[in-house]
Design a protein around this motif. Structure first.
Motif, PDB file in Angstrom:
ATOM      1  N   ARG A 150       4.359  -2.081 -10.716  1.00 46.68           N
ATOM      2  CA  ARG A 150       3.978  -3.512 -10.628  1.00 46.68           C
ATOM      3  C   ARG A 150       4.548  -4.098 -12.067  1.00 46.68           C
ATOM      4  O   ARG A 150       3.752  -4.004 -12.975  1.00 46.68           O
TER       5      ARG A 150
ATOM      6  N   THR B 189       7.166  -7.321  -1.686  1.00 41.32           N
ATOM      7  CA  THR B 189       6.081  -7.121  -2.472  1.00 41.32           C
ATOM      8  C   THR B 189       6.356  -7.563  -4.048  1.00 41.32           C
ATOM      9  O   THR B 189       5.524  -7.886  -4.642  1.00 41.32           O
TER      10      THR B 189
ATOM     11  N   ARG C  35       0.997  -1.113   0.246  1.00 43.31           N
ATOM     12  CA  ARG C  35       0.162  -0.055  -0.010  1.00 43.31           C
ATOM     13  C   ARG C  35       0.897   1.200   0.009  1.00 43.31           C
ATOM     14  O   ARG C  35       0.494   2.395  -0.766  1.00 43.31           O
TER      15      ARG C  35
ATOM     16  N   SER D 100       2.431   1.761  -3.493  1.00 38.66           N
ATOM     17  CA  SER D 100       1.541   1.797  -4.628  1.00 38.66           C
ATOM     18  C   SER D 100       1.263   3.225  -5.360  1.00 38.66           C
ATOM     19  O   SER D 100       1.255   4.119  -4.476  1.00 38.66           O
TER      20      SER D 100
END
Length: 324
Positions: free
Chosen positions: A23, A160, A15, A18
């Motif tokens: 990604r 992540t 989070r 982000s």
């Protein structure tokens, strides 16, 4: 008691980064599938902001610094990718950054770190104690030391990568049988292990290191942290760490199936393969996991496997020699 992150902390890091970190996708190669007999997915962190996965942990760590401490800055230690990640994260967050980098680190990494606004302090891998140097600078300035791997928030941020692997394979109704990670200090492996094993507890995880710098492989067998006997002498400059991190090994010894070792010649072939077949520029350190697959270090026939390509910051002259 060591304070170690959990899968929940990796989710929290996801989070935090982000919209700032990318990604990265999972990509495939029919040629690689044919060579290995497996269904292989590659996670190209070469496409990540700053050209490596290190930005994830750096931004997660620096974003946790209270506003009233930011003016004192941060001090990092790195052969390049962590330095560049910290420099870029610091610039985004308005924090002064100083990076200790070895004199033999690739010029492109030093130049890009300086270009991102960080002060670069050089040290000799063979002679200098970079940890002592970093803490001395931090003490003088009241700055925060940002280690390259042995840190709660760094590990959570790097994790992540593993979280995305499981989530994106899940969208294809797949679960990884094995995931391979280039391994230096073990932060990426540790954070990713937490995230992957929360969702896919049966997945086998492997560290991959260069020959003569296989401290993780030997430590897993011994059950305790063992040191390398050399400080330099491999193409994989980003993986040359003296010993596994204390925090990272506490996690990895419980999650990792084993450690694999690849030669410089295998790394050369992997760099060339990535360029020729994947059209990707990957630095030697970043291809260690791919080299293990191409070298068939583990029989993965019939399995769904993932190899992480950790970085693409390679000196142009070296890269030209590796792919020729």
């Amino acid at each position: 008691m060591l304070e170690l992150p959990t899968a929940a902390d990796v989710a929290d890091a996801a989070r935090a980064i982000s919209g700032v970190a990318l990604r990265t996708p999972l990509i495939t190669s029919p040629e690689l599938d044919a060579i290995t007999g497996a269904r292989v997915f590659l996670k190209p962190e070469t496409l990540q902001r700053t050209g490596s996965f290190k930005f994830r942990g750096a931004y997660n760590r620096l974003s946790r610094i209270p506003d009233d401490h930011k003016s004192a800055g941060v001090v990092a230690m790195s052969s390049g990718n962590h330095a560049l990640g910290v420099a870029t994260a610091a610039k985004l967050l308005g924090i002064r950054a100083t990076n200790l980098m070895p004199i033999d680190s690739p010029a492109t990494k030093r130049e890009r770190t300086a270009a991102a606004g960080a002060e670069v302090v050089l040290f000799d891998r063979e002679k200098d104690d970079r940890v002592a140097m970093a803490h001395a600078i931090a003490k003088e300035r009241g700055a925060v030391v940002v280690p390259p791997y042995d840190d709660f928030f760094i590990m959570a941020g790097q994790g992540t990568v593993g979280r995305e692997i499981v989530e994106d394979l899940g969208k294809l109704n797949l679960t990884p049988d094995a995931v391979f990670f280039p391994c230096g200090g073990g932060g990426l492996l540790a954070g990713s292990a937490l995230a992957i094993h929360e969702q896919a507890p049966s997945t086998d995880l492997y560290s991959v290191e260069p020959e003569e710098f296989d401290d993780h492989a030997r430590s897993f067998i011994a059950g305790e942290r063992l040191a390398n006997h050399k400080a330099s002498g491999s193409l994989c400059d980003g993986l040359l760490v003296s010993t596994p991190g204390e925090l990272t090994f506490s996690i990895n010894k419980r999650h990792v199936a084993g450690g694999l070792v690849v030669s410089d010649d295998e790394v050369r072939r992997a760099v060339a393969f990535a360029f020729r077949e994947l059209k990707l520029v990957v630095e030697p350190s970043g291809t260690a996991a791919l080299a293990a697959l191409l070298g068939k270090r583990i029989d993965v026939r019939g399995q769904t496997v993932v190899a992480v390509l950790t970085g693409g910051n390679v000196d142009p002259t070296l890269f030209a020699n590796l792919i020729s």
